[in-house]
Design a protein around this motif. Structure first.
Motif, PDB file in Angstrom:
ATOM      1  N   ALA A  18       0.829  -1.205   0.000  1.00 24.71           N
ATOM      2  CA  ALA A  18       0.000   0.000   0.000  1.00 24.71           C
ATOM      3  C   ALA A  18       0.868   1.261   0.000  1.00 24.71           C
ATOM      4  CB  ALA A  18      -0.932  -0.004   1.212  1.00 24.71           C
ATOM      5  N   LEU A  19       1.957   1.256   0.762  1.00 22.90           N
ATOM      6  CA  LEU A  19       2.859   2.402   0.775  1.00 22.90           C
ATOM      7  C   LEU A  19       3.502   2.601  -0.595  1.00 22.90           C
ATOM      8  CD1 LEU A  19       4.616   1.950   4.235  1.00 22.90           C
ATOM      9  CD2 LEU A  19       3.174   3.873   3.559  1.00 22.90           C
ATOM     10  N   ALA A  20       3.890   1.497  -1.224  1.00 25.83           N
ATOM     11  CA  ALA A  20       4.477   1.603  -2.559  1.00 25.83           C
ATOM     12  C   ALA A  20       3.476   2.181  -3.548  1.00 25.83           C
ATOM     13  CB  ALA A  20       4.950   0.223  -3.027  1.00 25.83           C
ATOM     14  N   ARG A  21       2.220   1.746  -3.461  1.00 21.72           N
ATOM     15  CA  ARG A  21       1.184   2.281  -4.352  1.00 21.72           C
ATOM     16  C   ARG A  21       0.887   3.737  -4.036  1.00 21.72           C
ATOM     17  NH1 ARG A  21      -0.544   2.520  -8.129  1.00 21.72           N
ATOM     18  NH2 ARG A  21      -2.751   2.026  -8.150  1.00 21.72           N
ATOM     19  N   MET A  22       0.987   4.130  -2.753  1.00 23.88           N
ATOM     20  CA  MET A  22       0.760   5.523  -2.385  1.00 23.88           C
ATOM     21  C   MET A  22       1.806   6.421  -3.050  1.00 23.88           C
ATOM     22  SD  MET A  22       0.775   7.339   1.387  1.00 23.88           S
ATOM     23  CE  MET A  22       2.564   7.212   1.538  1.00 23.88           C
ATOM     24  N   VAL A  23       3.062   6.017  -2.981  1.00 24.84           N
ATOM     25  CA  VAL A  23       4.141   6.801  -3.595  1.00 24.84           C
ATOM     26  C   VAL A  23       3.960   6.860  -5.105  1.00 24.84           C
ATOM     27  CG1 VAL A  23       6.625   6.931  -3.980  1.00 24.84           C
ATOM     28  CG2 VAL A  23       5.747   6.294  -1.728  1.00 24.84           C
ATOM     29  N   GLY A  24       3.666   5.703  -5.706  1.00 27.38           N
ATOM     30  CA  GLY A  24       3.471   5.672  -7.151  1.00 27.38           C
ATOM     31  C   GLY A  24       2.259   6.459  -7.598  1.00 27.38           C
ATOM     32  N   ALA A  25       1.159   6.376  -6.823  1.00 25.31           N
ATOM     33  CA  ALA A  25      -0.063   7.107  -7.173  1.00 25.31           C
ATOM     34  C   ALA A  25       0.150   8.610  -7.070  1.00 25.31           C
ATOM     35  CB  ALA A  25      -1.215   6.676  -6.268  1.00 25.31           C
ATOM     36  N   ALA A  26       0.916   9.034  -6.066  1.00 25.78           N
ATOM     37  CA  ALA A  26       1.206  10.469  -5.929  1.00 25.78           C
ATOM     38  C   ALA A  26       1.983  10.976  -7.143  1.00 25.78           C
ATOM     39  CB  ALA A  26       1.992  10.730  -4.649  1.00 25.78           C
ATOM     40  N   GLY A  27       2.991  10.204  -7.558  1.00 29.18           N
ATOM     41  CA  GLY A  27       3.778  10.611  -8.720  1.00 29.18           C
ATOM     42  C   GLY A  27       2.944  10.652  -9.982  1.00 29.18           C
ATOM     43  N   ASN A  28       2.088   9.652 -10.170  1.00 26.82           N
ATOM     44  CA  ASN A  28       1.273   9.618 -11.381  1.00 26.82           C
ATOM     45  C   ASN A  28       0.203  10.709 -11.378  1.00 26.82           C
ATOM     46  OD1 ASN A  28       0.447   8.410 -13.899  1.00 26.82           O
ATOM     47  ND2 ASN A  28      -1.323   7.623 -12.807  1.00 26.82           N
ATOM     48  N   SER A  29      -0.385  10.983 -10.208  1.00 31.51           N
ATOM     49  CA  SER A  29      -1.432  12.003 -10.149  1.00 31.51           C
ATOM     50  C   SER A  29      -0.877  13.412 -10.346  1.00 31.51           C
ATOM     51  CB  SER A  29      -2.200  11.917  -8.819  1.00 31.51           C
ATOM     52  OG  SER A  29      -1.360  12.273  -7.734  1.00 31.51           O
ATOM     53  N   PHE A  30       0.445  13.583 -10.190  1.00 31.80           N
ATOM     54  CA  PHE A  30       1.068  14.856 -10.552  1.00 31.80           C
ATOM     55  C   PHE A  30       0.623  15.276 -11.951  1.00 31.80           C
ATOM     56  CE2 PHE A  30       4.977  16.583  -8.296  1.00 31.80           C
ATOM     57  CZ  PHE A  30       4.579  16.120  -7.052  1.00 31.80           C
ATOM     58  N   LEU A  31       0.560  14.290 -12.836  1.00 32.94           N
ATOM     59  CA  LEU A  31       0.354  14.585 -14.248  1.00 32.94           C
ATOM     60  C   LEU A  31      -1.054  15.080 -14.545  1.00 32.94           C
ATOM     61  CD1 LEU A  31       2.276  11.501 -15.668  1.00 32.94           C
ATOM     62  CD2 LEU A  31       3.135  13.819 -15.263  1.00 32.94           C
ATOM     63  N   ILE A  32      -2.017  14.774 -13.669  1.00 28.17           N
ATOM     64  CA  ILE A  32      -3.388  15.252 -13.882  1.00 28.17           C
ATOM     65  C   ILE A  32      -3.419  16.780 -13.882  1.00 28.17           C
ATOM     66  CG2 ILE A  32      -5.712  15.310 -12.888  1.00 28.17           C
ATOM     67  CD1 ILE A  32      -5.222  12.498 -11.852  1.00 28.17           C
ATOM     68  N   VAL A  33      -2.592  17.374 -13.034  1.00 28.24           N
ATOM     69  CA  VAL A  33      -2.513  18.835 -12.959  1.00 28.24           C
ATOM     70  C   VAL A  33      -1.502  19.380 -13.972  1.00 28.24           C
ATOM     71  CG1 VAL A  33      -1.768  20.758 -11.500  1.00 28.24           C
ATOM     72  CG2 VAL A  33      -3.240  18.978 -10.565  1.00 28.24           C
ATOM     73  N   VAL A  34      -0.371  18.705 -14.110  1.00 29.49           N
ATOM     74  CA  VAL A  34       0.737  19.253 -14.883  1.00 29.49           C
ATOM     75  C   VAL A  34       0.491  19.171 -16.393  1.00 29.49           C
ATOM     76  CG1 VAL A  34       3.203  19.049 -15.385  1.00 29.49           C
ATOM     77  CG2 VAL A  34       2.375  18.740 -13.054  1.00 29.49           C
ATOM     78  N   LEU A  35      -0.042  18.052 -16.875  1.00 30.92           N
ATOM     79  CA  LEU A  35      -0.174  17.880 -18.326  1.00 30.92           C
ATOM     80  C   LEU A  35      -1.072  18.937 -18.982  1.00 30.92           C
ATOM     81  CD1 LEU A  35      -0.200  14.010 -18.885  1.00 30.92           C
ATOM     82  CD2 LEU A  35       1.549  15.661 -19.539  1.00 30.92           C
ATOM     83  N   PRO A  36      -2.258  19.263 -18.431  1.00 30.07           N
ATOM     84  CA  PRO A  36      -3.045  20.327 -19.067  1.00 30.07           C
ATOM     85  C   PRO A  36      -2.292  21.651 -19.149  1.00 30.07           C
ATOM     86  CG  PRO A  36      -4.424  19.088 -17.552  1.00 30.07           C
ATOM     87  CD  PRO A  36      -3.011  18.620 -17.333  1.00 30.07           C
ATOM     88  N   LEU A  37      -1.563  21.998 -18.089  1.00 30.01           N
ATOM     89  CA  LEU A  37      -0.780  23.236 -18.101  1.00 30.01           C
ATOM     90  C   LEU A  37       0.358  23.142 -19.118  1.00 30.01           C
ATOM     91  CD1 LEU A  37      -0.527  23.838 -14.239  1.00 30.01           C
ATOM     92  CD2 LEU A  37      -2.078  24.959 -15.859  1.00 30.01           C
ATOM     93  N   TYR A  38       0.958  21.981 -19.199  1.00 27.54           N
ATOM     94  CA  TYR A  38       2.086  21.787 -20.115  1.00 27.54           C
ATOM     95  C   TYR A  38       1.632  21.875 -21.572  1.00 27.54           C
ATOM     96  CZ  TYR A  38       6.495  19.680 -21.739  1.00 27.54           C
ATOM     97  OH  TYR A  38       7.706  19.444 -22.339  1.00 27.54           O
ATOM     98  N   ILE A  39       0.487  21.266 -21.866  1.00 24.43           N
ATOM     99  CA  ILE A  39      -0.021  21.275 -23.243  1.00 24.43           C
ATOM    100  C   ILE A  39      -0.328  22.698 -23.707  1.00 24.43           C
ATOM    101  CG2 ILE A  39      -1.992  20.575 -24.691  1.00 24.43           C
ATOM    102  CD1 ILE A  39      -2.053  17.963 -23.063  1.00 24.43           C
ATOM    103  N   THR A  40      -0.821  23.529 -22.795  1.00 29.23           N
ATOM    104  CA  THR A  40      -1.188  24.893 -23.168  1.00 29.23           C
ATOM    105  C   THR A  40      -0.034  25.886 -23.009  1.00 29.23           C
ATOM    106  OG1 THR A  40      -2.043  25.278 -20.922  1.00 29.23           O
ATOM    107  CG2 THR A  40      -3.603  24.514 -22.589  1.00 29.23           C
ATOM    108  N   SER A  41       1.144  25.399 -22.628  1.00 26.25           N
ATOM    109  CA  SER A  41       2.293  26.288 -22.477  1.00 26.25           C
ATOM    110  C   SER A  41       2.956  26.509 -23.830  1.00 26.25           C
ATOM    111  CB  SER A  41       3.300  25.673 -21.490  1.00 26.25           C
ATOM    112  OG  SER A  41       3.920  24.543 -22.075  1.00 26.25           O
ATOM    113  N   ASP A  42       3.988  27.327 -23.823  1.00 27.07           N
ATOM    114  CA  ASP A  42       4.722  27.602 -25.054  1.00 27.07           C
ATOM    115  C   ASP A  42       5.659  26.462 -25.438  1.00 27.07           C
ATOM    116  OD1 ASP A  42       3.527  30.081 -25.236  1.00 27.07           O
ATOM    117  OD2 ASP A  42       5.109  31.094 -24.096  1.00 27.07           O
TER     118      ASP A  42
END
Length: 438
Positions: A18-42
């Motif tokens: 569960a701890l391993a999945r928590m760390v992995g899920a946190a890293g993957n969920s970063f992208l939910i916020v970052v990718l939309p901003l990245y796509i609309t960036s320069d």
């Protein structure tokens, strides 16, 4: 305190996983916020795609910025969910879970790191597809391990409650951390001989590092359970029940699609919700997180209680609560009430998630945990991917319509579970049940 004591009583192998999945899920969920901003960036060139029509005749759609973002985000969910029956079956046939988990984590982490050099939209799509396949390797094998670590039916619900709690903590707080990482960039790392990282690259590196940390935890501390491999060649998901219309696990899979979609309807309508409720964006963030917060609080108590009382009462209660809490999101006009409704929806999900996985685990034959449980994890992933697309389309018919349709789907799921799913625990003799007697 009940949640903490429940975690303390859990098999240490489940806690490590569960701890391993928590760390992995946190890293993957970063992208939910970052990718939309990245796509609309320069950084990413999408100008040549905007305004292009894709399709033929009436089926043609014009590529817009939100649609391009939606494709990247939903692609992960669709590939992840549709691949899970095959990866789950393959892990059953080999009798091994750990290699699938490790391979999936490497795909997720490496793709996260490669976003730092991806400057074209097709490259982003390809990397997100790779991550979807990576998640498809991880999820069925992980839930199969949690199921197989259970000493008996009497602690299976608790195991899944702990697993889901840690996973949701990582998934829920990852986006918050991602926003902070992006906002605080750039980062001058010249003092350790590294180049300056802008906020996007720092977030991608953090996601990659989280995945590799998860890989290390699994590699060092997780071992396969001692079960016999299942030798069948086909993906055997049973649809028809033996004495009823639908197989109970298949029924729960369909119901989980509805549950996942109901949760995800809210995500697409951030601007519309803020205008309707006359609230600042911070309110929407809190309302969005409320479902996860309620899940984190109630997963372990519900999972433990389902081991004593039974699975079915919680499943029915969860879907009964899911119907009004979904519909009310299209009706309320006060921010605080929306927060309460979203918390209620989170409680509904907590009542369904761990007990449904535990019930499917009760029914899974030895060596078939990966295939059986993948029906539910696939259903949830498909629902979460479908929800935003359905919400964006149905909103054109009125603000309440997406939530009304979601509530109707939840009501159908309630009827299906009530008529097609029976209790799997013998709770007539509580001491025997507590001791794990079949």
């Amino acid at each position: 305190m009940g949640s903490l004591s429940g975690i303390a009583e859990t098999d240490r192998r489940v806690i490590v996983l569960a701890l391993a999945r928590m760390v992995g899920a946190a890293g993957n969920s970063f992208l939910i916020v970052v990718l939309p901003l990245y796509i609309t960036s320069d950084v990413v060139d999408i100008e040549g795609l905007l305004g292009t029509e894709v399709g033929v005749g009436a089926a043609a759609v014009t590529l817009t910025e939100p649609l391009l973002i939606g494709v990247v985000l939903s692609l992960f969910g669709f590939l992840n969910s549709l691949s899970q029956p095959f990866t789950g079956r393959l892990s059953d046939r080999t009798g091994a879970r750990r290699p699938f988990v490790l391979a999936g984590i490497l795909l997720l982490g490496t793709a996260s790191g490669l976003y730092t050099v991806a400057t074209s939209y097709p490259a982003l799509v390809a990397l997100r597809a790779i991550q979807g396949l990576g998640a498809a390797l991880i999820i069925p094998a992980t839930v199969a391990l949690v199921n197989e670590y259970a000493a008996s039916d009497a602690d299976r619900g608790g195991n899944f409650g702990v697993y889901n709690t840690f996973r949701l903590i990582g998934f829920g707080f990852g986006p918050v951390l991602a926003g902070a990482v992006v906002a605080r960039g750039p980062y001058d790392l010249s003092f350790v001989g590294l180049p300056v990282l802008d906020g996007f690259d720092a977030a991608f590196v953090a996601a990659c590092a989280g995945a590799y940390l998860s890989f290390t935890l699994v590699f060092l501390l997780v071992r396969d359970a001692d079960v016999e491999a299942e030798a069948g060649d086909d993906v055997s998901i049973r649809v028809r029940g033996e004495d009823r219309l639908l197989d109970p696990v298949f029924t729960l899979g369909l119901a989980t699609v509805a549950m996942g979609a109901c949760i995800a309807l809210f995500a697409t309508l951030q601007n519309q919700v803020n205008v309707r409720l006359d609230q600042p964006p911070v309110w929407f963030g809190a309302q969005f997180a409320a479902v996860t917060i309620a899940n984190v609080i109630f997963q372990v108590p519900v999972g433990r209680a389902s081991d004593r009382i039974g699975r079915r009462p919680f499943l029915l209660a969860g879907f009964v609560l899911l119907v009004p809490t979904t519909l009310l999101q299209g009706i309320v006009t006060v921010p605080a009430l929306m927060m309460l409704v979203r918390l209620g929806q989170g409680i509904a999900v907590a009542c369904v998630f761990a007990p449904s996985l535990a019930l499917a685990g009760d029914l899974a034959r030895e060596g078939e945990s990966g295939t059986t449980l993948s029906v539910l994890t696939m259903g949830f992933g498909f629902g979460v991917a479908l929800g935003p697309l359905a919400s964006g389309w149905l909103y054109g018919f009125g603000f309440v319509v997406p939530f009304a349709v979601g509530a109707a789907a939840a009501a159908v799921a309630l009827v299906a579970v009530f008529t097609q799913v029976e209790e799997t625990l013998d709770t007539g003799d509580e001491p025997a049940a507590a001791a794990g007697a079949d």
